[in-house]
Design a protein around this motif. Structure first.
Motif, short mmCIF file in Angstrom:
data_model
loop_
_atom_site.label_atom_id
_atom_site.label_comp_id
_atom_site.label_asym_id
_atom_site.label_seq_id
_atom_site.Cartn_x
_atom_site.Cartn_y
_atom_site.Cartn_z
N GLN B 34 0.82 -1.22 0.00
CA GLN B 34 0.00 0.00 0.00
C GLN B 34 0.85 1.26 0.00
O GLN B 34 0.31 2.36 -0.01
N LYS B 35 2.18 1.10 0.04
CA LYS B 35 3.01 2.28 0.31
C LYS B 35 2.98 3.31 -0.79
O LYS B 35 3.38 4.46 -0.57
N VAL B 36 2.51 2.94 -1.99
CA VAL B 36 2.42 3.93 -3.06
C VAL B 36 1.46 5.04 -2.64
O VAL B 36 1.52 6.16 -3.16
N SER B 93 8.14 10.05 -10.42
CA SER B 93 8.84 9.01 -9.68
C SER B 93 7.97 7.79 -9.38
O SER B 93 8.52 6.74 -9.05
N ILE B 94 6.65 7.94 -9.46
CA ILE B 94 5.80 6.83 -9.02
C ILE B 94 6.14 5.50 -9.71
O ILE B 94 6.25 4.48 -9.04
N PRO B 95 6.37 5.48 -11.03
CA PRO B 95 6.67 4.17 -11.64
C PRO B 95 7.93 3.51 -11.07
O PRO B 95 7.98 2.29 -10.96
N TYR B 452 -0.19 5.79 -18.73
CA TYR B 452 0.36 6.72 -17.73
C TYR B 452 1.54 7.48 -18.32
O TYR B 452 1.64 8.70 -18.20
N ASP B 453 2.42 6.73 -19.00
CA ASP B 453 3.59 7.37 -19.62
C ASP B 453 3.15 8.41 -20.64
O ASP B 453 3.68 9.51 -20.69
#
Lengths: 167, 487
Positions: B34-36, B93-95, B452-453
């Motif tokens: 869940q840390k995202v 940075s999310i990916p 997303y990209d």
């Protein structure tokens, strides 16, 4: 010569000589121990500038904390007495030229300006004033430092902890 | 204004700090998968901070916390710019950093530091704010612990950073010794009322410029930059290339309008406080910066290193405008930073997402990309031409304003050298486009790109295209923000 001046000369001489050992010694362990004297010498010079709190902080933080850390680092390094592990030095002439240029520039700056003269007033303890200024005039910097330390702590823990164990 | 009264004008920073602390606590409560969520939390915090910042335009310029920081439209402009750049970097940075909650906490802490850098008004606060950004940046540069290059980047960054901060602090000590003040405007008054020996002021100026120049990667304090840009994880590199640089520019502008020169009440004329030839020195450094950046970029094989030298060159263009000390040049730099944010982030986003597909960061790996991923390659081409400064792209308008400010101040030689540099830069930017479209590689399989990209790519691509033809809103935003608090 008054005792005051003699003491000052002794402290200044110790500081400069030990700093020379730090820079020139071929064995890093000698450098580390000579650094101890340099830092204590600085604490003495701070007292001559009526900065009693700064001088104590210097001893506590630099001598008590950082130097011990350096010594641990040096002692834990393997093969420290190996003659092939002497610290590298840059060419003495380049270093000397840089040092002389720096001395000339700072010397010129000191020479050219009538800096504030020493005030003929009694020594007063600065600690309580520093304490009250920290929470009035310098409150914002004080609080920013606390955020800075928190962020740095998190960063240091992240970099320092061992790799995560895969379950 | 005293400490308690100042708090009401400090809401964005307070909110950001609170958000930072909440993020740390929330991270402890989350399971690993869940840390995202912490990334989204950080993004929300930044979004609300930006909302608070926009409302700060209504505030009359004033000094806060007994003169430690100021609030004026210029500070608000840079605070919004840095907060937006961090917001973009969070999505950037999310990916790659899905489960790294500390990373987002560190990003928020850096943002706080950059926001403070935008409004500093005291020598002490300059050092503290720059260290808040700097110390966290060292950790971010070394974030990929398994990669030795990342560690090397971090170590080089910390050694150069510590040395340059020390030199800058030494310069500050001269200023403090001469004037007995740490507040920038009190220093200005002290410098204007008494004649000091220009040699000392010049030495102090050079020492301080060493510290500030390191932050914005000015030659000859740029040595750390190529290694750090190459070694750091790409999202971090992109982050370094815009936010901290903009904040460094903000400190440099504050330094120029207070210690180096005085500004008239209407903000139009700058008069130097002491005859120390600060403008000439800055102009020479600007020319050196762009020339070295562009000439070194020509020889690079690694695209991240090429972008590093390109970023040095761009710092040179901005310095060139700052060297002429006019309100127009400050405005041009502000506009350029907005444009630079989109095109530079765009280029780094393409590099970041394409590297796993291409298997390498070499420029030759991009051979034939135009046939494998047309949209990405076209976007990359647009970013490259925009960085060169070709019309009708945003980079052209940005450079146009920079050169216009220099020419209007009648520094023709400087402008000519800047234009020549732009011509040199065309070679290496166009080279990337050439290998993507004119050459065909061995591997011609299509590269699949997630939605997303593509979405984030469009976020960078559309402003780069639109600002090239319709830039009025941004330049009028910069003009409105060109309002300093002047003591």
């Amino acid at each position: 010569m008054e005792i005051n001046e003699m003491l000052f000369l002794a402290i200044a001489l110790t500081t400069v000589l030990s700093a020379l050992i730090v820079a020139l010694s071929k064995k890093i362990i000698y450098s580390a121990f000579a650094l101890l004297l340099t830092l204590i010498g600085f604490a003495g010079l701070f007292i001559y500038l009526s900065a009693d709190f700064l001088s104590m902080a210097q001893i506590m933080i630099y001598v008590g904390g950082i130097l011990i850390l350096i010594l641990f680092g040096v002692l834990m390094t393997q093969r420290i007495y190996d003659p092939s592990q002497i610290t590298a030095h840059n060419s003495i002439w380049v270093s000397l030229a840089g040092g002389i240029a720096m001395a000339a520039i700072t010397g010129a700056v000191v020479w050219l300006n009538p800096w504030g003269k020493t005030l003929a007033k009694d020594f007063e303890y600065s600690t309580s004033r520093i304490g009250s200024e920290l929470l009035t005039k310098y409150l914002l910097p004080f609080e920013v430092i606390s955020v800075l330390l928190l962020a740095v702590l998190i960063g240091a823990v992240y970099l320092g902890r061992s790799r995560e164990v895969h379950k | 204004m005293n400490n308690l009264e100042s708090l009401q004008f400090f809401i964005p920073e307070l909110f950001l700090t609170a958000g930072l602390l909440v993020t740390i606590i929330v991270e402890l409560l989350l399971k690993k998968e869940q840390k995202v969520f912490t990334a989204y939390l950080a993004a929300t915090v930044l979004l609300i901070t930006i909302f608070f910042l926009i409302r700060q335009y209504a505030i009359e310029p004033a000094a806060l916390f007994g003169g430690m920081v100021v609030i004026d439209p210029m500070a608000v402009f840079f605070k919004i710019l840095t907060a937006v750049s961090t917001l973009i970097i969070v999505f950037f940075s999310i990916p790659s950093f899905r489960v790294k909650a500390e990373y987002y906490v560190l990003l928020l802490a850096t943002t706080l530091g950059m926001m403070l850098m935008a409004q500093v008004n005291d020598l002490l606060m300059i050092i503290l704010a720059m260290e808040l950004v700097g110390l966290v940046s060292y950790v971010l540069a070394g974030y990929r612990r398994s990669d030795p290059k990342s560690g090397e980047a971090s170590l080089k960054y910390i050694l150069f950073g510590a040395a340059s901060t020390g030199i800058m602090a030494f310069g500050f000590s001269y200023i403090y010794g001469l004037t007995g003040q740490t507040n920038l405007f009190e220093i200005q008054q002290a410098l204007q009322s008494t004649q000091h020996n220009p040699v000392i002021l010049f030495v102090a100026f050079v020492l301080i410029i060493a510290g500030l120049g390191y932050k914005i990667a000015m030659v000859p304090f740029h040595f750390w930059l190529p290694d750090v840009y190459e070694g750091a994880p790409t999202p971090v590199t992109a982050f370094f290339s815009v936010g901290p640089k903009a904040a460094g520019m903000a400190v440099l502008i504050r330094f120029i309008i207070s210690i180096v020169a005085g500004v008239s009440a209407d903000g139009q004329t700058f008069t130097a406080n002491a005859p120390i030839h600060a403008q000439e020195l800055l102009a020479v450094l600007a020319v050196l910066t762009m020339t070295l950046g562009n000439l070194s970029a020509l020889q690079q094989k690694n695209i991240k290193r090429m972008m590093a030298y390109s970023s040095i060159a761009h710092a040179g263009y901005m310095l060139m405008a700052l060297a002429v000390f006019t309100s127009q040049s400050v405005e041009a730099v502000m506009f350029y930073l907005v444009v630079y944010m989109f095109m530079n982030f765009g280029a780094f986003w393409v590099i970041h997402r394409m590297t796993p597909h291409l298997g390498s960061e070499e420029i030759t790996a991009y051979t034939g990309l135009g046939y494998r991923a047309p949209l990405v390659a076209v976007a990359m081409g647009v970013f490259m031409f925009s960085l060169t400064g070709l019309p009708p792209l945003a980079g052209f308008i940005g450079k146009f304003y920079l050169f216009a400010a220099v020419i209007k101040a009648e520094w023709y030689i400087l402008a000519v050298l800047g234009v020549l540099n732009s011509v040199v830069s065309l070679y290496y930017y166009a080279y990337v486009t050439k290998v993507m479209f004119l050459n065909r590689g061995d591997d011609e399989s299509a590269v699949s790109i997630s939605s997303y990209d593509t979405a984030l790519l469009l976020v960078f691509l559309i402003p780069t295209l639109v600002l090239g033809v319709y830039w009025v809103p941004v330049i009028s935003w910069a003009t409105q923000s060109l309002h300093f608090f002047l003591g």
